[in-house]
Design a protein around this motif. Structure first.
Motif, mmCIF file in Angstrom:
data_model
loop_
_atom_site.group_PDB
_atom_site.id
_atom_site.type_symbol
_atom_site.label_atom_id
_atom_site.label_comp_id
_atom_site.label_asym_id
_atom_site.label_seq_id
_atom_site.Cartn_x
_atom_site.Cartn_y
_atom_site.Cartn_z
ATOM 1 N N LEU A 490 1.781 -10.924 -1.547
ATOM 2 C CA LEU A 490 0.417 -11.583 -1.523
ATOM 3 C C LEU A 490 0.599 -13.174 -1.791
ATOM 4 O O LEU A 490 0.062 -13.811 -1.152
ATOM 5 C CB LEU A 490 -0.532 -11.050 -2.286
ATOM 6 C CG LEU A 490 -1.131 -9.801 -2.113
ATOM 7 C CD1 LEU A 490 -1.705 -8.943 -3.146
ATOM 8 C CD2 LEU A 490 -1.761 -9.764 -0.964
ATOM 9 N N LEU A 493 1.186 -14.731 1.521
ATOM 10 C CA LEU A 493 0.142 -14.655 2.583
ATOM 11 C C LEU A 493 -0.157 -15.773 3.464
ATOM 12 O O LEU A 493 -0.087 -15.781 4.651
ATOM 13 C CB LEU A 493 -0.929 -14.057 1.980
ATOM 14 C CG LEU A 493 -1.939 -13.428 2.939
ATOM 15 C CD1 LEU A 493 -1.284 -12.309 3.662
ATOM 16 C CD2 LEU A 493 -3.280 -12.804 2.077
ATOM 17 N N LEU A 515 0.613 -7.466 7.081
ATOM 18 C CA LEU A 515 -0.909 -7.905 6.452
ATOM 19 C C LEU A 515 -1.720 -6.568 6.533
ATOM 20 O O LEU A 515 -2.288 -6.319 5.661
ATOM 21 C CB LEU A 515 -1.436 -8.694 7.840
ATOM 22 C CG LEU A 515 -0.965 -10.167 7.901
ATOM 23 C CD1 LEU A 515 -1.597 -10.735 9.100
ATOM 24 C CD2 LEU A 515 -1.133 -10.774 6.538
ATOM 25 N N THR A 516 -1.408 -5.635 7.310
ATOM 26 C CA THR A 516 -2.176 -4.372 7.021
ATOM 27 C C THR A 516 -1.813 -3.779 5.989
ATOM 28 O O THR A 516 -2.921 -3.251 5.014
ATOM 29 C CB THR A 516 -1.914 -3.249 8.283
ATOM 30 O OG1 THR A 516 -2.179 -3.788 9.477
ATOM 31 C CG2 THR A 516 -2.466 -2.143 7.921
ATOM 32 N N TYR A 519 -3.371 -5.973 2.777
ATOM 33 C CA TYR A 519 -4.965 -5.767 2.756
ATOM 34 C C TYR A 519 -5.188 -4.504 2.388
ATOM 35 O O TYR A 519 -6.308 -4.221 1.433
ATOM 36 C CB TYR A 519 -5.609 -6.167 4.167
ATOM 37 C CG TYR A 519 -5.539 -7.499 4.567
ATOM 38 C CD1 TYR A 519 -5.527 -8.577 3.380
ATOM 39 C CD2 TYR A 519 -5.430 -7.629 6.052
ATOM 40 C CE1 TYR A 519 -5.634 -9.814 3.979
ATOM 41 C CE2 TYR A 519 -5.280 -8.988 6.384
ATOM 42 C CZ TYR A 519 -5.430 -10.123 5.642
ATOM 43 O OH TYR A 519 -5.155 -11.456 5.917
ATOM 44 N N ARG A 522 -4.955 -4.012 -1.349
ATOM 45 C CA ARG A 522 -5.904 -5.029 -2.009
ATOM 46 C C ARG A 522 -7.436 -4.238 -2.115
ATOM 47 O O ARG A 522 -8.607 -4.567 -2.511
ATOM 48 C CB ARG A 522 -6.272 -6.332 -1.426
ATOM 49 C CG ARG A 522 -5.128 -7.145 -1.822
ATOM 50 C CD ARG A 522 -5.281 -8.677 -1.078
ATOM 51 N NE ARG A 522 -6.225 -9.263 -1.102
ATOM 52 C CZ ARG A 522 -6.634 -10.352 -0.556
ATOM 53 N NH1 ARG A 522 -5.629 -11.167 -0.174
ATOM 54 N NH2 ARG A 522 -7.781 -10.886 -0.379
ATOM 55 N N GLU A 524 -8.960 -3.535 0.754
ATOM 56 C CA GLU A 524 -9.876 -4.305 1.958
ATOM 57 C C GLU A 524 -9.387 -3.196 3.156
ATOM 58 O O GLU A 524 -8.684 -3.622 4.016
ATOM 59 C CB GLU A 524 -9.540 -5.508 2.231
ATOM 60 C CG GLU A 524 -9.898 -6.441 0.903
ATOM 61 C CD GLU A 524 -9.224 -7.899 1.246
ATOM 62 O OE1 GLU A 524 -10.058 -8.476 2.035
ATOM 63 O OE2 GLU A 524 -8.448 -8.351 0.481
ATOM 64 N N TYR A 525 -9.741 -1.979 3.091
ATOM 65 C CA TYR A 525 -9.246 -1.195 4.557
ATOM 66 C C TYR A 525 -9.747 -1.466 5.640
ATOM 67 O O TYR A 525 -8.902 -1.274 6.524
ATOM 68 C CB TYR A 525 -9.700 0.429 3.718
ATOM 69 C CG TYR A 525 -9.209 0.932 2.462
ATOM 70 C CD1 TYR A 525 -8.128 0.977 2.197
ATOM 71 C CD2 TYR A 525 -10.186 0.841 1.285
ATOM 72 C CE1 TYR A 525 -7.411 1.392 1.108
ATOM 73 C CE2 TYR A 525 -9.570 1.405 0.218
ATOM 74 C CZ TYR A 525 -8.391 1.598 -0.015
ATOM 75 O OH TYR A 525 -7.819 1.993 -1.160
ATOM 76 N N LYS A 527 -10.647 -4.248 6.785
ATOM 77 C CA LYS A 527 -9.932 -5.556 7.228
ATOM 78 C C LYS A 527 -8.612 -5.133 7.446
ATOM 79 O O LYS A 527 -7.706 -5.764 8.633
ATOM 80 C CB LYS A 527 -9.755 -6.410 6.018
ATOM 81 C CG LYS A 527 -9.242 -7.815 6.259
ATOM 82 C CD LYS A 527 -9.409 -8.871 5.235
ATOM 83 C CE LYS A 527 -8.987 -10.248 5.578
ATOM 84 N NZ LYS A 527 -9.327 -11.246 4.686
ATOM 85 N N ALA A 528 -7.903 -4.061 6.876
ATOM 86 C CA ALA A 528 -6.382 -3.906 7.313
ATOM 87 C C ALA A 528 -6.507 -3.222 8.615
ATOM 88 O O ALA A 528 -5.313 -3.380 9.402
ATOM 89 C CB ALA A 528 -5.993 -2.819 6.253
ATOM 90 N N SER A 562 -4.080 3.959 5.237
ATOM 91 C CA SER A 562 -5.550 3.350 4.668
ATOM 92 C C SER A 562 -6.815 4.458 4.730
ATOM 93 O O SER A 562 -7.755 4.609 3.984
ATOM 94 C CB SER A 562 -6.054 2.154 5.899
ATOM 95 O OG SER A 562 -6.416 2.476 7.113
ATOM 96 N N HIS A 713 -5.554 -6.164 -8.678
ATOM 97 C CA HIS A 713 -5.928 -6.254 -6.970
ATOM 98 C C HIS A 713 -4.657 -6.324 -6.357
ATOM 99 O O HIS A 713 -4.634 -6.864 -5.139
ATOM 100 C CB HIS A 713 -6.520 -7.643 -6.854
ATOM 101 C CG HIS A 713 -8.093 -7.766 -7.343
ATOM 102 N ND1 HIS A 713 -8.779 -7.013 -7.119
ATOM 103 C CD2 HIS A 713 -8.410 -8.687 -8.444
ATOM 104 C CE1 HIS A 713 -10.117 -7.311 -7.536
ATOM 105 N NE2 HIS A 713 -9.544 -8.295 -8.506
#
Length: 918
Positions: A490, A493, A515-516, A519, A522, A524-525, A527-528, A562, A713
């Motif tokens: 991260l 990133l 990136l997937t 995220y 974190r 952020e499914y 967004k992934a 995810s 996180h």
């Protein structure tokens, strides 16, 4: 059987996968052929003798007998270059593939994972499974086995003999003693040995052979030739060539006879080539053959390019040399152009001549050969000759030009072999080559070596351009993922997001998938998933990049993960199955994605209560997963395997898998995986009534958690979650229900905030059970109904059934006392109808089995003990019983405890006293 396999990393057109057409003709020898025909049901046939003693021609003649009988033949002629583990295993797989591609389907998916004995054994086991499923008898012919001396190759062949199914037979040809463990097969009468005594021509056979070559000879001359050659077929053939030249009319003048020729050893054979073969060639032909000697194979076009002759003249020369039996052998590869090779001993002789040429002439020959191979896309030979010609820059250019294509097609070991051919200074001065070296090291999980390579790249780049900085950041992030360190990834990133426009397809595809991954961890499914849906399609050689961890197929697998992390198991299963189907079609290029998807699908199957299918899916693939997949996939596979074994009543196997997860985590320094292992061991010890042992593991877990403060996180934040879960379990056992309830409520909120709905549903049901035990019936039922609604929405089963040992009881009470809507009622019925008991059992229930005496030795433990009494090491016991070495270690620890002994020797003595180790 006439289909030929082609692999650019080996001899052209699979020429080593069929009997060479230039082998000495085999005269029908009825006694020997009868023995072979009668022995076709034996497991192993060994033919040993010096070069030219007729081994290959005998095997070729036997092949003609077997094919009409319905036998399939896989033929591999071994060369000195095959004394390389990866090269030989590739050739072995190719040999079986020419018989039936189904035999090697699983082996092909193993890709480049052959760095140690365990990896090699896995490959052999996959081949054995494929052979066993083959509908016909199959003979593997290994000709010129004496070239193989590498211990790992010999170990692989020993395993093939040990594990061979009934329909596999091996025919082995070697100049000397075969270096394989054949004693057991010989003792069982499964081996036919044919040595020099059987191969040597009798006087009558020599006479028959001479008649076919030079016509009728008088008995005295025939006997003299027979004694001179000692019945050695190659010597006979060589002498017949000389005879034809010396006596064109067919018979010698009166009183003339053959001069003695020293052909009884390799050096003498070489001298014979010099004196009686090479000296008979024209200067032009001799120079041509000398310049062809550095080439492992050649055809008329290459011969013309090196010698400067026109192609028709070169072809005529090669045809004449073959027709005259001058040890220029045509390679039957099914291509329009005929390829040839030199007899190995003749090639050695010619290479000595080549070394005497002027250095400039040697470099010119290599340069011509390298350019010829380069123009035809034969990169292995092109790079080798370019380096020998002193054209290191050209060789490096070739590797760089082909690297992306090779890597994306799954030919990563091929790329590694090319990199190793280049001088170190060439690699060190080119950023692109160092990048491919680092990617190859990452692929082979040589993480420390990869980090050193990246450190050196970063030092030399300094400020560097944007593209170089981006590639270094990607390598460091990929290393962090392999080490399960999302925090470090991260941090990178911002650099990863700054992709230069000229970045290669692998880097850009890898960036999207990375990136997937980040995220997703974190929480952020969405967004992934958005990264994958909005990513540009990457192309390699005009074809979309689907393979490798940078391909779209891997990205889709991450999308499925995810969904699973959120708890949408049905969506996840659908995604994984589609990925697996496409990865199987992609072959070895998609192997990493295939095994990753398999691990994730196993997790879904377990969740959906198909625990047996999950176990069967993963158990025989676990060792490959440990070597090829990221730590998260290994974590899921091992946890579901121990859970599935526990549910099936296999307590020892369950605990062995927990130990295996701990060993894997400690070996690679993976704290998150270690935390899961320790937390599961806390639960296991509590189930068995071993409270002190559980508390000791909790102390280790809390110390581990303290090393990662504030990691809420990232993936390392899960350490805190599983530690808290273990505290709740221990508090419950101590009767601190209020404390356990408070901790559970806080943990539910934390998991919901991070989007971990699956874990949150489990904890909510756990909280309901605690409320019920505290007398808060109404609150307990409300929470239970909410947990059931979440479970139904997400498609969960085992998550709720394993939440607490009282889960089923509370679910039954809710079903009986509450009016549920029809859909939720049906879901509850499915949960109640589950045939598999909950993972948790009453605390203390395992105490009796933990304290049993000698009479409680299980059947598998007795099997281990008997093999232990035969002085077998752990690895051999594991091989004999089809277990992993870690499982054997676990069985031994249980055996020592039950027998109340301290080690192997005492265990064997104690077992013999009890009549158990016979």
């Amino acid at each position: 059987m006439e289909t030929r396999h082609h692999d650019s990393s080996h001899d052209a057109a699979g020429a080593r996968l069929a009997p060479p057409r230039g082998a000495p003709r085999f005269i029908a020898r009825e006694p020997l052929m009868s023995r072979l025909a009668e022995a076709r049901r034996r497991r192993c046939i060994v033919i040993s003798g010096p070069a030219g003693s007729g081994k290959t021609s005998l095997l070729a003649a036997w092949r003609q007998v077997l094919v009409p009988l319905g036998f399939d033949i896989a033929w591999l002629t071994v060369t000195p270059e095959d004394n390389d583990v990866s090269r030989f295993l590739d050739a072995l797989v190719a040999g079986f593939a020419q018989v039936d591609g189904g035999i090697v389907r699983e082996a092909a998916l193993l890709g480049g994972d052959r760095n140690d004995n365990d990896a090699i054994e896995r490959l052999i086991v996959s081949l054995v499974r494929g052979i066993a499923a083959h509908p016909r008898e199959l003979v593997l012919v290994l000709d010129d086995l004496h070239h193989l001396t590498h211990p790992d190759i010999l170990a692989a062949l020993d395993w093939l003999l040990d594990y061979a199914p009934p329909n596999l037979h091996l025919a082995l040809s070697s100049r000397g003693t075969v270096r394989l463990a054949l004693e057991r097969l010989r003792a069982q009468g499964h081996t036919l040995d044919i040595g020099l005594r059987e191969l040597r021509f009798s006087l009558q056979e020599t006479e028959d052979f001479l008649k076919t070559q030079v016509g009728e000879l008088d008995p005295r001359t025939t006997r003299m030739i027979h004694e001179l050659t000692d019945g050695w077929i190659a010597g006979l053939q060589l002498l017949c060539v000389e005879w034809k030249k010396k006596y064109p009319a067919g018979a010698p003048p009166a009183g003339d006879a053959f001069n003695h020729v020293p052909i009884r050893d390799a050096q003498g054979f070489a001298r014979y080539f010099e004196a009686e073969v090479l000296s008979q060639l024209s200067p032009e032909a001799l120079e041509t053959l000398t310049c062809l000697a550095p080439c492992r194979r050649f055809n008329a076009a290459l011969c013309a390019a090196i010698s400067g002759h026109l192609a028709p003249a070169a072809m005529a020369l090669l045809v004449r040399l073959e027709a005259d039996d001058l040890f220029v052998v045509a390679m039957d590869g099914g291509e329009p152009d005929t390829w040839y090779r030199l007899h190995p001993l003749l090639r050695e002789t010619l290479l000595r001549r080549f070394a005497l040429l002027a250095p400039a002439r040697q470099r010119d020959v290599h340069a011509r050969a390298g350019a010829w191979f380069r123009d035809r896309g034969l990169i292995d030979d092109a790079v080798r000759h370019a380096v020998q010609a002193g054209e290191e820059d050209r060789a490096a250019d070739l590797v760089e030009q082909r690297a992306v294509s090779l890597f994306s097609r799954g030919e990563r070991r091929h790329l590694i072999s090319l990199l190793r051919q280049l001088p170190d200074e060439q690699i060190n001065k080119r950023f692109g080559l160092r990048l491919w070296m680092a990617r190859s090291q990452l692929y082979q999980r040589e993480l420390d070596a990869c980090e050193q390579t990246v450190d050196g790249m970063e030092r030399d780049v300094g400020g560097g351009d944007a593209g170089q900085r981006f590639n270094i950041a990607m390598l460091r992030a990929a290393l962090a993922v392999q080490r399960d360190d999302t925090d470090s990834a991260l941090v990178l990133l911002p650099d990863i997001l700054q992709a230069p426009p000229d970045a290669d397809a692998l880097a850009l595809g890898g960036r999207d998938n990375l990136l997937t991954w980040l995220y997703m961890h974190r929480g952020e499914y969405e967004k992934a998933r958005q990264v994958q849906t909005s990513a540009a399609r990457q192309m390699v050689d005009g074809v979309p990049l689907t393979s490798t961890v940078g391909g779209t197929l891997h990205g889709r697998c991450l999308v499925g993960l995810s969904h699973a992390l959120e708890g949408h198991m049905t969506l996840a299963e659908r995604t994984y199955r589609a990925v697996i189907a496409e990865a199987e079609q992609g072959g070895k290029a998609c192997a990493e994605t295939y095994y990753f998807a398999i691990a994730l699908l196993g997790d879904v199957l377990y969740e959906l209560n198909d625990t047996h299918a999950a176990r069967m899916l993963l158990e025989d693939k676990l060792e490959v997963l440990e070597r090829m997949s990221i730590p998260d996939a290994v974590l899921r596979a091992l946890r579901l395997l121990w859970s599935a074994h526990w549910l099936a009543g296999n307590r020892l196997e369950a605990f062995a898998y927990m130990d295996r997860l701990e060993d894997y985590a400690l070996r690679y320094g993976l704290d998150r995986l270690l935390a899961y292992s320790l937390a599961d061991q806390v639960q296991f010890r509590l189930i068995g009534g071993e409270l002190m042992a559980a508390e000791a593991q909790l102390e280790r877990l809390e110390a581990l958690d303290a090393r990662h403060p504030g990691a809420t996180h990232s993936a390392l934040g899960e350490i805190s979650d599983v530690t808290e879960r273990a505290r709740i379990q221990v508090a419950t056992i101590h009767g601190d229900l209020d404390g356990a309830a408070a901790r559970t409520a806080a943990l539910v909120e934390r998991c919901e905030a991070r989007g971990r709905q699956r874990f949150a549903a489990s904890l909510l049901l756990k909280s309901a059970v605690l409320d019920a035990r505290r007398g808060k019936t109404a609150t307990a039922r409300e929470k239970a109904i909410e947990a059931l609604r979440r479970g139904h929405r997400l498609g969960l089963m085992r998550t709720l059934l394993d939440a607490d040992l009282h889960s089923r009881k509370l679910i039954a009470e809710v079903a009986q006392n509450e009016k549920l809507d029809p859909v939720l009622a049906f879901y509850v019925e499915r949960l109640q109808s589950s045939q598999v008991a909950p993972l948790a059992t009453e605390p203390g229930e395992g105490r009796a089995s933990a304290m049993v005496g000698i009479e409680a030795l299980r059947e598998r433990e007795i099997e281990v003990l008997r093999l232990l009494a035969q002085a077998m090491p752990n690895k051999k016991i594991a091989r004999a019983l089809g277990l992993s070495p870690e499982t054997v270690k676990w069985h031994l620890s249980r055996i020592y405890g039950k027998l109340q002994v301290a080690g192997r020797d005492e265990a064997v003595c104690r077992a013999r006293d009890l009549g158990l180790g016979g």
